[in-house]
Design a protein around this motif. Sequence first.
Motif, mmCIF file in Angstrom:
data_model
loop_
_atom_site.group_PDB
_atom_site.id
_atom_site.type_symbol
_atom_site.label_atom_id
_atom_site.label_comp_id
_atom_site.label_asym_id
_atom_site.label_seq_id
_atom_site.Cartn_x
_atom_site.Cartn_y
_atom_site.Cartn_z
ATOM 1 N N PHE A 259 28.945 -17.055 -36.975
ATOM 2 C CA PHE A 259 28.612 -16.436 -35.696
ATOM 3 C C PHE A 259 27.495 -15.417 -35.877
ATOM 4 O O PHE A 259 27.602 -14.516 -36.704
ATOM 5 C CB PHE A 259 29.860 -15.760 -35.113
ATOM 6 C CG PHE A 259 29.655 -15.187 -33.728
ATOM 7 C CD1 PHE A 259 29.125 -15.961 -32.706
ATOM 8 C CD2 PHE A 259 29.983 -13.866 -33.466
ATOM 9 C CE1 PHE A 259 28.945 -15.430 -31.441
ATOM 10 C CE2 PHE A 259 29.810 -13.337 -32.200
ATOM 11 C CZ PHE A 259 29.286 -14.120 -31.190
ATOM 12 N N ASP A 260 26.402 -15.559 -35.100
ATOM 13 C CA ASP A 260 25.271 -14.638 -35.142
ATOM 14 C C ASP A 260 25.057 -14.008 -33.768
ATOM 15 O O ASP A 260 25.225 -14.674 -32.730
ATOM 16 C CB ASP A 260 23.982 -15.367 -35.539
ATOM 17 C CG ASP A 260 24.048 -15.936 -36.940
ATOM 18 O OD1 ASP A 260 24.854 -15.445 -37.746
ATOM 19 O OD2 ASP A 260 23.298 -16.886 -37.226
ATOM 20 N N VAL A 261 24.656 -12.739 -33.776
ATOM 21 C CA VAL A 261 24.354 -12.017 -32.530
ATOM 22 C C VAL A 261 23.105 -11.193 -32.755
ATOM 23 O O VAL A 261 22.956 -10.545 -33.800
ATOM 24 C CB VAL A 261 25.506 -11.087 -32.100
ATOM 25 C CG1 VAL A 261 25.111 -10.301 -30.845
ATOM 26 C CG2 VAL A 261 26.779 -11.861 -31.842
ATOM 27 N N LEU A 288 22.883 -15.422 -28.930
ATOM 28 C CA LEU A 288 24.148 -15.744 -29.570
ATOM 29 C C LEU A 288 24.068 -17.131 -30.185
ATOM 30 O O LEU A 288 23.450 -18.040 -29.614
ATOM 31 C CB LEU A 288 25.304 -15.721 -28.555
ATOM 32 C CG LEU A 288 25.485 -14.443 -27.729
ATOM 33 C CD1 LEU A 288 26.472 -14.685 -26.599
ATOM 34 C CD2 LEU A 288 25.970 -13.309 -28.609
ATOM 35 N N ARG A 290 26.764 -19.894 -32.397
ATOM 36 C CA ARG A 290 28.098 -20.152 -32.966
ATOM 37 C C ARG A 290 28.106 -21.516 -33.638
ATOM 38 O O ARG A 290 27.807 -22.533 -33.003
ATOM 39 C CB ARG A 290 29.155 -20.116 -31.859
ATOM 40 C CG ARG A 290 30.571 -20.483 -32.312
ATOM 41 C CD ARG A 290 31.172 -19.402 -33.188
ATOM 42 N NE ARG A 290 32.619 -19.529 -33.311
ATOM 43 C CZ ARG A 290 33.237 -20.263 -34.233
ATOM 44 N NH1 ARG A 290 32.512 -20.945 -35.129
ATOM 45 N NH2 ARG A 290 34.547 -20.315 -34.281
ATOM 46 N N TYR A 299 24.336 -22.423 -28.843
ATOM 47 C CA TYR A 299 23.537 -21.205 -28.805
ATOM 48 C C TYR A 299 23.229 -20.852 -27.352
ATOM 49 O O TYR A 299 23.268 -21.708 -26.454
ATOM 50 C CB TYR A 299 22.236 -21.371 -29.594
ATOM 51 C CG TYR A 299 21.330 -22.464 -29.082
ATOM 52 C CD1 TYR A 299 20.347 -22.188 -28.138
ATOM 53 C CD2 TYR A 299 21.458 -23.779 -29.527
ATOM 54 C CE1 TYR A 299 19.516 -23.184 -27.652
ATOM 55 C CE2 TYR A 299 20.630 -24.787 -29.064
ATOM 56 C CZ TYR A 299 19.665 -24.484 -28.114
ATOM 57 O OH TYR A 299 18.850 -25.476 -27.630
ATOM 58 N N GLY A 301 21.290 -17.398 -24.751
ATOM 59 C CA GLY A 301 20.638 -16.103 -24.745
ATOM 60 C C GLY A 301 19.959 -15.806 -23.431
ATOM 61 O O GLY A 301 19.899 -16.656 -22.520
#
Length: 380
Positions: A259-261, A288, A290, A299, A301
């Motif tokens: 998970f990236d933010v 975002l 996942r 993804y 945004g």
Amino acid sequence: MGGVRKLLMACVLLVAPGALAASVLDSSLRLTAEERYDDDLRLAEGGEGQFMTKLTPRLGLELKDPRSTGEGFYAADLLMRHGSGKATLDHRGGLDLRHTLTRRLRLDFTGRIFRVTDPTSLPRDGLARSLEPIVYGKARLGLSGRVTQRLDVRATYAFEGAKVYEEGREPGFVHTPTLEAWYRSTRRLTLGLEYRYQGFLFGDSFSDAHGAFAGLRYRLTRPTTLTLRGGPVLYRPEPGKVEVLPRIAVELAREGELFDVGFTLGHDLVGASGFTNTLWADYASLVLARRFNARWSVYGGGSFFRNGRAPGEGAFSLKNTEFVSQGYAVGGGIEYRLNRYLTLQGAVDRIAQVGADEEAAGVDDLARNVAAVRLMLSAW
């Protein structure tokens, strides 16, 4: 394809055989085929959207050796409209280099250049105020050094430029040298100081600014870091005149296994818009991603911006004026990796930008909806 790859490798080796003797070079070729529906005002005929095919070949070259890493690429975007039969060709290129001078000293460079007919595809919001093509580029050269175990310093020179291919439009440039120092007071907390100079050039018009900022970087968790910056900017629109405005920047970044933010929020002074010399800018973005497993990921945004005449005309009013432009973009998609060579994507996007009347060549509403299906092929 093997012959093309060998030819590329031979050309690079002939350029500087001595310098590259200990280096490893690897080339890559990727092709993206996309079918989309797009109702963009610039692309539509008669005010209606069209189905389109987009082809993007991307050629890259990667460099690795014990002290250096780097990658360069060139990509072309060919967009063919089924309704009108018209086609456009956009170009993108980039270069990233990192070189370790000593155990404590590192040099890095990153640069991007775009020549596009669709300014909403650029990595900076607020440039889509015309129906004409635009050239946009940015570059950053940095030197980082570790003075002690706790203290790091960094000197940077950044360049940004934009040129709109419209009669009477001058190119705009920004030159930005900075000097910053970061002190790790604890394992989680790092404190910083930064000085920044900005030189804005638009045709024969020149203005500049000096900024002094304090910074705070705090590691909330192992993959999550919060960074805050703020301080005054002394803006000189002309000799003998000084205006003061604040700079505020908030960044939250998380890079995890699944998970990236990425989140940014701020108010600052910017230039190189292609329409005027210097602008104030409000901006916010959220991205975002996942990953569920090695094959599936999603993804999404969004971003928002407002800008207008520097130092702050209309900046703190929520009412629209003829001198303020604003816009937003939201989107998301799903990705499925079939194997190491093939990837499928589905995506939807909504982009809306409202330009200031005096600067947007009569274009006061550039809005679009895009739905696309993509097949990405890594040839090697």
